[in-house]
Every structure is written in structure tokens, then in C-alpha cells.
Motif scaffolding. Structure first.
Motif, PDB file in Angstrom:
ATOM      1  N   PRO A   1       0.775  -1.425  -0.165  1.00  0.00           N
ATOM      2  CA  PRO A   1       0.159   0.076  -0.010  1.00  0.00           C
ATOM      3  C   PRO A   1       0.945   1.248   0.097  1.00  0.00           C
ATOM      4  O   PRO A   1       1.678   1.348   0.689  1.00  0.00           O
ATOM      5  CB  PRO A   1      -0.855  -0.152   1.162  1.00  0.00           C
ATOM      6  CG  PRO A   1      -1.017  -1.544   1.648  1.00  0.00           C
ATOM      7  CD  PRO A   1       0.233  -2.156   1.006  1.00  0.00           C
TER       8      PRO A   1
ATOM      9  N   LYS B   1     -11.420   4.311  -6.030  1.00  0.00           N
ATOM     10  CA  LYS B   1     -11.271   4.109  -4.585  1.00  0.00           C
ATOM     11  C   LYS B   1     -11.358   5.458  -3.918  1.00  0.00           C
ATOM     12  O   LYS B   1     -11.822   5.222  -2.637  1.00  0.00           O
ATOM     13  CB  LYS B   1      -9.981   3.418  -4.611  1.00  0.00           C
ATOM     14  CG  LYS B   1      -9.445   3.140  -3.438  1.00  0.00           C
ATOM     15  CD  LYS B   1      -8.245   2.603  -3.201  1.00  0.00           C
ATOM     16  CE  LYS B   1      -8.174   1.124  -3.792  1.00  0.00           C
ATOM     17  NZ  LYS B   1      -8.684   0.160  -2.850  1.00  0.00           N
TER      18      LYS B   1
ATOM     19  N   PHE C   1      -3.985  -0.631  -2.493  1.00  0.00           N
ATOM     20  CA  PHE C   1      -4.171   1.070  -2.339  1.00  0.00           C
ATOM     21  C   PHE C   1      -2.787   1.399  -2.816  1.00  0.00           C
ATOM     22  O   PHE C   1      -1.815   1.442  -2.125  1.00  0.00           O
ATOM     23  CB  PHE C   1      -4.234   1.132  -0.793  1.00  0.00           C
ATOM     24  CG  PHE C   1      -4.237   2.526  -0.149  1.00  0.00           C
ATOM     25  CD1 PHE C   1      -5.713   2.816  -0.185  1.00  0.00           C
ATOM     26  CD2 PHE C   1      -3.157   3.593  -0.373  1.00  0.00           C
ATOM     27  CE1 PHE C   1      -5.753   4.355   0.530  1.00  0.00           C
ATOM     28  CE2 PHE C   1      -3.598   4.882   0.038  1.00  0.00           C
ATOM     29  CZ  PHE C   1      -4.564   5.395   0.306  1.00  0.00           C
TER      30      PHE C   1
ATOM     31  N   HIS D   1      -7.854   4.958   5.524  1.00  0.00           N
ATOM     32  CA  HIS D   1      -7.947   3.781   4.730  1.00  0.00           C
ATOM     33  C   HIS D   1      -6.207   3.192   4.198  1.00  0.00           C
ATOM     34  O   HIS D   1      -6.354   1.957   4.151  1.00  0.00           O
ATOM     35  CB  HIS D   1      -8.818   4.156   3.535  1.00  0.00           C
ATOM     36  CG  HIS D   1      -9.306   3.042   2.984  1.00  0.00           C
ATOM     37  ND1 HIS D   1     -10.653   2.563   2.815  1.00  0.00           N
ATOM     38  CD2 HIS D   1      -8.559   2.493   1.812  1.00  0.00           C
ATOM     39  CE1 HIS D   1     -10.503   1.371   1.819  1.00  0.00           C
ATOM     40  NE2 HIS D   1      -9.446   1.329   1.338  1.00  0.00           N
TER      41      HIS D   1
ATOM     42  N   SER E   1      -5.270  -0.598   5.004  1.00  0.00           N
ATOM     43  CA  SER E   1      -4.769  -1.497   3.969  1.00  0.00           C
ATOM     44  C   SER E   1      -3.378  -2.355   4.310  1.00  0.00           C
ATOM     45  O   SER E   1      -3.341  -3.276   3.974  1.00  0.00           O
ATOM     46  CB  SER E   1      -4.470  -0.650   2.739  1.00  0.00           C
ATOM     47  OG  SER E   1      -5.561   0.078   2.186  1.00  0.00           O
TER      48      SER E   1
END
Length: 218
Positions: free
Chosen positions: A96, A142, A190, A212, A216
Motif C-alpha cells: 500500500p 477508490k 491501495f 484507509h 490497507s
């Protein structure tokens, strides 16, 4: 060993440095972090849970096969080469990644896109914590899934912007014809770059992005 966030700092000819706002946003989640130098040989991908790219100077246009604009400045090829290699490896390993301002631009360059080397009117004189304009978020992105809004207010501290978007990435936010964010087309990963500075705004929308990102990793 618990996996950590690798934070890439800014630099000048004498030192590395990082704005404390980046640290504040990561520290809120009680997750280990490590501030790197620009030596790719020091990177142990097995222990990196996520990567945070910070703002900074301009990218050498040689990396996207263009000549240097007269207003392109603060180039540090060592950082460019380090981040491009780091990003390509992170993408392959599905690590990520949250990339801010220059970070969004280097993502685009690393994967074959280019940069508009100068635009006027996007380097605000106000404090970074002050909003200066709205951006529109693509509902299929996203970023929209994270923020749950199709428009938010942001700040603006840049004079360069993403131009031609790299393969395997999509535009997920714009202000007029200016690209404000890109993300990987694979929604399971991500890999997001934002042109504004959410770490300085520290508002609810910005916290959603960092939350977020951390989720992730975990």
C-alpha cells in the motif's frame, strides 16, 4: 518484527527533513514508522507494510523524456531514482502506497506518465491548513469509496501537475482540467497519489484517506 510505514523525506543539498504533519497523521494510528534515506540498498521490503511519499522539489524531466522548463527547480536526481525504483518494487509486491503532491507526480513518472512543468495560480500564499479550492472526485474511484463525497475542499501548494496519465492508473479527482489525484486501476491495491496536502488540512476527509491507507496495511 512488526511491519512499519516507510516515509520518504524531503531534502536539500545538506540534509533530509520532513514536516511534522506527516508524522502526526501516522502516529495517530500507533503504527511503527521509519524515515528513509535515498539508498535503495537499505530497503527491506519484507518489513515494509506501507509507503508514504512526501512533497518536495521537482522531478528531473529527463525521466519522462522532456527538456527542463525554465521554472522547473529543486531537482535531486538521487531522490528521483530512489523513489522510482521504490515505487516499481512496491507495485510488484502490492505494498500500500500513499503519495502526496510531488509523490503523486513521481508515481505517474515511474509508470510512464509525464508532468506539465509549470502552471500558474496553484501555489497558495495562505497557510497550508487553509482551503483554496474544490476538487471533483470520480464516483467510480477508490478515492470516492474512501471519502464518500464527489466534491471536497483542498489546499494547493504546487506549480507542476500530472499531464499524461501512466498506464494502469486512472484520474480519480480533478479541478477543472487540472488532475488532482490518480490511483491504481486495481481496486484491491491501495496505490493513491493526491496533488494536495491532506496531512496539513487534518480534516475529516483527510483523516479518511490516512485511515484507509493504514487499514490497507493492517
Amino acid at each position: 518484527m512488526k511491519k512499519f510505514i516507510l516515509i520518504v523525506p524531503s531534502n536539500d543539498s545538506e540534509k533530509f527533513f520532513i514536516n511534522k504533519n506527516y508524522i502526526k497523521n501516522v502516529r495517530d494510528f500507533n503504527i511503527p514508522y521509519y524515515i528513509s534515506d535515498y539508498n535503495i540498498k537499505n530497503i527491506d521490503y519484507n518489513n515494509i507494510g506501507g509507503i508514504l511519499l512526501t512533497g518536495g522539489g521537482d522531478i528531473d524531466p529527463a525521466f519522462y523524456n522532456e527538456k527542463k522548463h525554465c521554472k522547473t527547480n529543486d531537482i535531486y536526481i538521487e531522490r528521483d531514482m530512489f523513489e522510482i525504483t521504490l515505487l516499481k518494487d512496491a507495485f510488484k509486491r502490492k505494498i500500500p502506497t500513499l503519495a502526496i503532491c510531488r509523490g503523486a507526480q513521481i508515481i505517474n513518472v515511474a509508470f510512464g506518465g509525464n508532468i506539465n512543468q509549470h502552471i500558474d495560480g496553484h501555489m497558495q500564499k495562505e497557510d497550508k491548513s487553509i482551503y483554496t479550492h474544490n476538487i471533483n472526485i470520480e464516483k467510480s474511484s477508490k478515492l470516492y469509496d474512501i471519502i464518500k463525497k464527489d466534491s471536497i475542499k483542498v489546499n494547493s501548494i504546487h506549480h507542476q501537475v500530472i499531464d499524461r496519465v501512466a498506464k494502469n492508473f486512472m484520474v480519480c479527482a480533478k479541478c477543472g482540467n487540472i488532475i488532482e489525484a490518480i490511483e491504481c486501476t486495481d481496486k484491491q491495491l491501495f496505490f493513491v497519489g493526491v496533488q494536495w496536502h491532506p496531512e496539513a488540512l487534518y480534516d475529516e476527509d483527510s483523516k479518511k484517506i490516512f485511515t484507509h491507507f493504514i487499514q490497507s496495511i493492517k
